[in-house]
Design a protein around this motif. Sequence first.
Motif, PDB file in Angstrom:
ATOM      1  N   LEU A 274      42.181  -6.012  10.153  1.00 41.50           N
ATOM      2  CA  LEU A 274      41.373  -4.971   9.517  1.00 41.50           C
ATOM      3  C   LEU A 274      42.041  -4.428   8.264  1.00 41.50           C
ATOM      4  O   LEU A 274      41.368  -4.155   7.255  1.00 41.50           O
ATOM      5  CB  LEU A 274      41.103  -3.833  10.507  1.00 41.50           C
TER       6      LEU A 274
ATOM      7  N   HIS B 171      29.652  -5.613  12.222  1.00 40.49           N
ATOM      8  CA  HIS B 171      31.004  -5.411  11.679  1.00 40.49           C
ATOM      9  C   HIS B 171      31.145  -6.268  10.420  1.00 40.49           C
ATOM     10  O   HIS B 171      30.169  -6.855   9.949  1.00 40.49           O
ATOM     11  CB  HIS B 171      32.063  -5.758  12.717  1.00 40.49           C
ATOM     12  N   PHE B 172      32.359  -6.349   9.910  1.00 38.84           N
ATOM     13  CA  PHE B 172      32.540  -6.937   8.575  1.00 38.84           C
ATOM     14  C   PHE B 172      32.209  -8.428   8.508  1.00 38.84           C
ATOM     15  O   PHE B 172      31.846  -8.933   7.446  1.00 38.84           O
ATOM     16  CB  PHE B 172      33.969  -6.691   8.081  1.00 38.84           C
TER      17      PHE B 172
ATOM     18  N   ALA C  56      36.146   0.745  10.988  1.00 40.04           N
ATOM     19  CA  ALA C  56      34.937   0.386  10.242  1.00 40.04           C
ATOM     20  C   ALA C  56      34.869   1.072   8.892  1.00 40.04           C
ATOM     21  O   ALA C  56      34.145   0.636   8.002  1.00 40.04           O
ATOM     22  CB  ALA C  56      33.693   0.745  11.053  1.00 40.04           C
TER      23      ALA C  56
ATOM     24  N   ILE D 182      35.099  -2.872   4.097  1.00 39.35           N
ATOM     25  CA  ILE D 182      34.297  -2.981   5.317  1.00 39.35           C
ATOM     26  C   ILE D 182      33.155  -1.974   5.283  1.00 39.35           C
ATOM     27  O   ILE D 182      32.002  -2.309   5.562  1.00 39.35           O
ATOM     28  CB  ILE D 182      35.176  -2.768   6.577  1.00 39.35           C
TER      29      ILE D 182
END
Length: 374
Positions: free
Chosen positions: A278, A354-355, A188, A286
């Motif tokens: 990610l 989350h993103f 994250a 992010i």
Amino acid sequence: MFHDYRKLFPITSQKIYLNHAAISPFSTRVTERLEWYLDERQFGTIDVFKKADELRSKTRNLLAGLINARPENIAFITNTSEGFNHLVNGLEWQAGDEVLVPDCEFPSNMYPFLNLERKGVIVKKISSPDGLVDLEKIKAAITSKTRLLSISFVEFSSGFRNDLQAIGQLCKEQGILFSVDGIQGVGAMPLDVQACHIDFLSNGGHKWLMGAMGAGFMYIAPELFSRLKPAFTGWLAVENAWDFFDYRLDFLPDARRFEYGTSNFIGITALSASVELLMEVNPDKIQEHLFKLGEILVEELEKMGLRFVNTKDRHHWSGIYSFKAARAEKLFEEFEKHQVVVSLRNGLIRLAPHFYNNEQEIEQVIKIIKKFYK
């Protein structure tokens, strides 16, 4: 910012999912790679060890890049607890040695150290009201007997992000081993294990890394590696593993010596795809996105009387936003009725986007809360 990535998460067509601090949904990138693995195991070569081992090496490189480490210092584990058990059982301890742990830690970062008490090791719990860890309290707890400090990158209940660079510098100056539970932060937000002087990191893969349960990793700094002995071993931890009757216990020269048997290859297959994604998105971006969503949540929810339990200092923010709320259990049930997935932890409403989550989803959550408190 990440509109094009939302299509990779089918959950967005069914629910507003804000529970990544518990477990993340799979992306289609993950399920496609798992389908490849399952097809190979069912119809293809069946014995996929060679292909899976190549993918494991690739994933090891990805994880090393994610935290600014070298691949030879990364070992695969099943979960965060297993990593800490390698740490506590691989070091030599003396009665009277001290371990410092904040009293707000998730049990994975507490029980393995408490298990050392049978050897006379003293576990000192640092008081951390509301899950906020005070660096000055850490300093005050250190004595000549302190051997190790273990702390979370992000505290699971409050979302408080510890200043790992400052804590790591303190540990380095005091000659103390610095151990980190990374599961609530890695994936994250960026983490540089070298800049933070981290000696050991344990990290499950099913939360912010967005992989499968039962597949994670640990990092062992070069300075610690020579002191950490394998407490458990098996046939794949040694040189010449495929010479089955060469029983010499010559451990591999890198962190693979802690991977003592067949890995959870299906879990690592999932992790390979999730970490690739990610890295593609970029942890720096992010983090920036999660802070923007957090700013909306904190501003609007506090207007309605919900108390943000973290500090207002963004230096300590993460992807977790926890609030004290009147009738929290009923509010949690209201979220469930509207297909909004959050956590209820110790009376706190915990939201963890989350993103791929967007502002429209956050605004919908705010509308539900406003209507609930009318």
